[in-house]
Design a protein around this motif. Structure first.
Motif, PDB file in Angstrom:
ATOM      1  N   UNK A 223      -7.819  11.252   2.544  1.00  0.00           N
ATOM      2  CA  UNK A 223      -6.998  10.922   1.380  1.00  0.00           C
ATOM      3  C   UNK A 223      -7.895  10.731   0.176  1.00  0.00           C
ATOM      4  N   UNK A 224      -7.289  10.807  -0.997  1.00  0.00           N
ATOM      5  CA  UNK A 224      -8.064  10.758  -2.233  1.00  0.00           C
ATOM      6  C   UNK A 224      -7.478   9.742  -3.200  1.00  0.00           C
ATOM      7  N   UNK A 225      -8.305   9.324  -4.126  1.00  0.00           N
ATOM      8  CA  UNK A 225      -7.826   8.505  -5.230  1.00  0.00           C
ATOM      9  C   UNK A 225      -6.869   9.360  -6.046  1.00  0.00           C
ATOM     10  N   UNK A 226      -5.666   8.853  -6.295  1.00  0.00           N
ATOM     11  CA  UNK A 226      -4.666   9.669  -6.997  1.00  0.00           C
ATOM     12  C   UNK A 226      -5.016   9.893  -8.458  1.00  0.00           C
ATOM     13  N   UNK A 227      -5.914   9.094  -9.006  1.00  0.00           N
ATOM     14  CA  UNK A 227      -6.204   9.220 -10.433  1.00  0.00           C
ATOM     15  C   UNK A 227      -7.047  10.453 -10.725  1.00  0.00           C
TER      16      UNK A 227
ATOM     17  N   UNK B  74       0.853  -1.187   0.000  1.00  0.00           N
ATOM     18  CA  UNK B  74       0.000   0.000   0.000  1.00  0.00           C
ATOM     19  C   UNK B  74       0.893   1.242   0.000  1.00  0.00           C
ATOM     20  N   UNK B  75       0.755   2.052  -1.047  1.00  0.00           N
ATOM     21  CA  UNK B  75       1.602   3.227  -1.231  1.00  0.00           C
ATOM     22  C   UNK B  75       0.813   4.483  -0.892  1.00  0.00           C
ATOM     23  N   UNK B  76       1.462   5.416  -0.203  1.00  0.00           N
ATOM     24  CA  UNK B  76       0.874   6.734   0.008  1.00  0.00           C
ATOM     25  C   UNK B  76       1.839   7.789  -0.502  1.00  0.00           C
ATOM     26  N   UNK B  77       1.341   8.621  -1.406  1.00  0.00           N
ATOM     27  CA  UNK B  77       2.111   9.746  -1.926  1.00  0.00           C
ATOM     28  C   UNK B  77       1.454  11.037  -1.439  1.00  0.00           C
ATOM     29  N   UNK B  78       2.270  11.934  -0.909  1.00  0.00           N
ATOM     30  CA  UNK B  78       1.755  13.197  -0.393  1.00  0.00           C
ATOM     31  C   UNK B  78       1.800  14.236  -1.515  1.00  0.00           C
ATOM     32  N   UNK B  79       0.751  14.237  -2.316  1.00  0.00           N
ATOM     33  CA  UNK B  79       0.695  15.059  -3.521  1.00  0.00           C
ATOM     34  C   UNK B  79      -0.615  15.841  -3.589  1.00  0.00           C
ATOM     35  N   UNK B  80      -0.515  17.057  -4.127  1.00  0.00           N
ATOM     36  CA  UNK B  80      -1.702  17.870  -4.396  1.00  0.00           C
ATOM     37  C   UNK B  80      -1.855  18.169  -5.879  1.00  0.00           C
ATOM     38  N   UNK B  81      -0.739  18.249  -6.594  1.00  0.00           N
ATOM     39  CA  UNK B  81      -0.765  18.574  -8.014  1.00  0.00           C
ATOM     40  C   UNK B  81      -1.477  17.460  -8.792  1.00  0.00           C
ATOM     41  N   UNK B  82      -2.534  17.786  -9.530  1.00  0.00           N
ATOM     42  CA  UNK B  82      -3.305  16.757 -10.243  1.00  0.00           C
ATOM     43  C   UNK B  82      -2.467  15.949 -11.242  1.00  0.00           C
TER      44      UNK B  82
ATOM     45  N   UNK C  51      -1.316  -0.750  -4.427  1.00  0.00           N
ATOM     46  CA  UNK C  51      -2.504   0.068  -4.201  1.00  0.00           C
ATOM     47  C   UNK C  51      -2.039   1.425  -3.688  1.00  0.00           C
ATOM     48  N   UNK C  52      -2.487   2.506  -4.326  1.00  0.00           N
ATOM     49  CA  UNK C  52      -1.986   3.840  -3.986  1.00  0.00           C
ATOM     50  C   UNK C  52      -3.105   4.753  -3.532  1.00  0.00           C
ATOM     51  N   UNK C  53      -2.789   5.629  -2.593  1.00  0.00           N
ATOM     52  CA  UNK C  53      -3.674   6.714  -2.192  1.00  0.00           C
ATOM     53  C   UNK C  53      -2.837   7.974  -2.078  1.00  0.00           C
ATOM     54  N   UNK C  54      -3.477   9.147  -2.174  1.00  0.00           N
ATOM     55  CA  UNK C  54      -2.792  10.436  -2.057  1.00  0.00           C
ATOM     56  C   UNK C  54      -3.395  11.224  -0.900  1.00  0.00           C
ATOM     57  N   UNK C  55      -2.541  11.981  -0.207  1.00  0.00           N
ATOM     58  CA  UNK C  55      -3.002  12.726   0.968  1.00  0.00           C
ATOM     59  C   UNK C  55      -2.075  13.902   1.238  1.00  0.00           C
TER      60      UNK C  55
ATOM     61  N   UNK D 112      -0.286  13.535  -9.296  1.00  0.00           N
ATOM     62  CA  UNK D 112      -1.125  12.466  -8.759  1.00  0.00           C
ATOM     63  C   UNK D 112      -1.456  11.430  -9.833  1.00  0.00           C
ATOM     64  N   UNK D 113      -1.808  11.925 -11.008  1.00  0.00           N
ATOM     65  CA  UNK D 113      -2.128  11.011 -12.105  1.00  0.00           C
ATOM     66  C   UNK D 113      -0.912  10.203 -12.520  1.00  0.00           C
ATOM     67  N   UNK D 114       0.255  10.866 -12.521  1.00  0.00           N
ATOM     68  CA  UNK D 114       1.490  10.177 -12.870  1.00  0.00           C
ATOM     69  C   UNK D 114       1.807   9.089 -11.854  1.00  0.00           C
ATOM     70  N   UNK D 115       1.666   9.433 -10.566  1.00  0.00           N
ATOM     71  CA  UNK D 115       1.941   8.455  -9.512  1.00  0.00           C
ATOM     72  C   UNK D 115       0.985   7.270  -9.610  1.00  0.00           C
ATOM     73  N   UNK D 116      -0.293   7.554  -9.845  1.00  0.00           N
ATOM     74  CA  UNK D 116      -1.280   6.481  -9.945  1.00  0.00           C
ATOM     75  C   UNK D 116      -0.940   5.538 -11.088  1.00  0.00           C
TER      76      UNK D 116
END
Length: 310
Positions: A306-310, A270-278, A294-298, A281-285
């Motif tokens: 947290x949000x779906x990174x996509x 389970x991956x968490x990336x601390x990103x706000x830039x859309x 499995x990734x989430x962003x926060x 986030x899409x790149x990380x997803x």
């Protein structure tokens, strides 16, 4: 003289046998349908997860689409603010009726002065296992995690989490051993500590989940893999050198190498990336999904859902 059984008698016995077998089959089917899904087994099939520690809204979490959520066991970290068993049970059902796994955050490598276990006298007279304060996280103190007294404090805290009905724990600061590099056995001491926590929890609930955060280098050890059910990893692609700054290829490769060892051994990642830039986030997803994780962003403070990174 013995009389041969009539056709009617034979058919009646056959009918009774059929009825009995049918009842056994229906009872067996009903029993299987009523059996709860194994939480540890269900973790293998998670495709969405959320992570929030500050200001969590239970109603918001209950309405979320996440199959796995990681929250604090308490509204404010204190014993008085601990969530009730009923509150946690209410989070385990997703809006579509499916089962959700609810896992408690649990820092085992640092003492936190806002926790219920913290004693006021520790500020002036610290116990032998208490080290310096973490400059990046005020109120958090490095501990000699191998000390039996500290481990007993953690066992007591673990019991509170179990009693609240959480499906498992998400162990933070497993990587604290990296601050004690002079001890050649320090990694083994951490593995033994995690095993002690895992064994204790599963004596009370054999289906209890244990997820370790970071410390992915331990995944080269089969003993560590045997006592955990999953691994959480922060900042796999971004954040080591500052928020939304891409990590070096070497850093990404190092972490990915060990995460792959875990994944190949059947450990969900389970991956968490601390990103706000859309765009980031899409790149990380996209990149992380290709790896099968499995990734989430926060936000880094984990104050917002947290949000779906996509």
């Amino acid at each position: 003289m013995t009389t041969a059984p009539s056709l009617w008698s034979s058919n009646r016995r056959s009918h009774r046998l059929f009825t009995v077998l049918a009842c056994v089959f229906l009872l067996s089917t009903a029993t299987k349908a009523a059996e709860p899904t194994s939480a540890r087994k269900a973790l293998q099939d998670i495709s969405t997860w959320g992570y929030q520690l500050q200001g969590a809204s239970l109603n918001g979490i209950a309405a979320s689409p996440y199959q796995l959520v990681v929250i604090d066991h308490s509204r404010d970290g204190s014993s008085a603010g601990a969530y009730s068993r009923e509150s946690i049970a209410g989070l385990k059902k997703m809006p579509d009726g499916r089962r959700r796994l609810v896992v408690s955050y649990f820092s085992i490598g640092e003492a936190e002065d806002y926790r219920g276990y913290w004693q006021p006298e520790w500020f002036n007279t610290p116990p032998q296992w208490l080290e310096e304060e973490n400059p990046n996280w005020p109120g958090n103190y490095v501990v000699k995690f191998w000390d039996p007294q500290w481990q007993d404090v953690m066992i007591a805290q673990l019991d509170r989490i179990i009693a609240a009905g959480f499906d498992g724990v998400y162990l933070d600061r497993v990587d604290i051993f990296q601050e004690f590099t002079s001890d050649p056995d320090i990694e083994q001491k951490m593995i033994e500590f995690v095993q002690r926590l895992s064994d204790h929890a599963r004596e009370k609930n054999p289906d209890f989940i244990v997820i370790g955060q970071n410390a992915e280098g331990l995944l080269r050890d089969a003993n560590y893999i045997s006592v955990i059910d999953g691994v959480g990893k922060e900042d796999l692609l971004f954040g080591v050198h500052g928020d939304e700054i891409r990590n070096s290829d070497e850093e990404i490769y190092w972490s990915s190498k060990y995460l792959r060892m875990g994944a190949d051994a059947g450990v969900p990642i389970f991956i968490i990336e601390y990103l706000n830039d859309p765009d980031l986030k899409a790149q990380a997803a996209k990149e992380i999904s290709k790896l099968g994780y499995v990734v989430t962003c926060a936000d880094r403070a984990l104050e917002l859902p947290s949000t779906d990174c996509r």
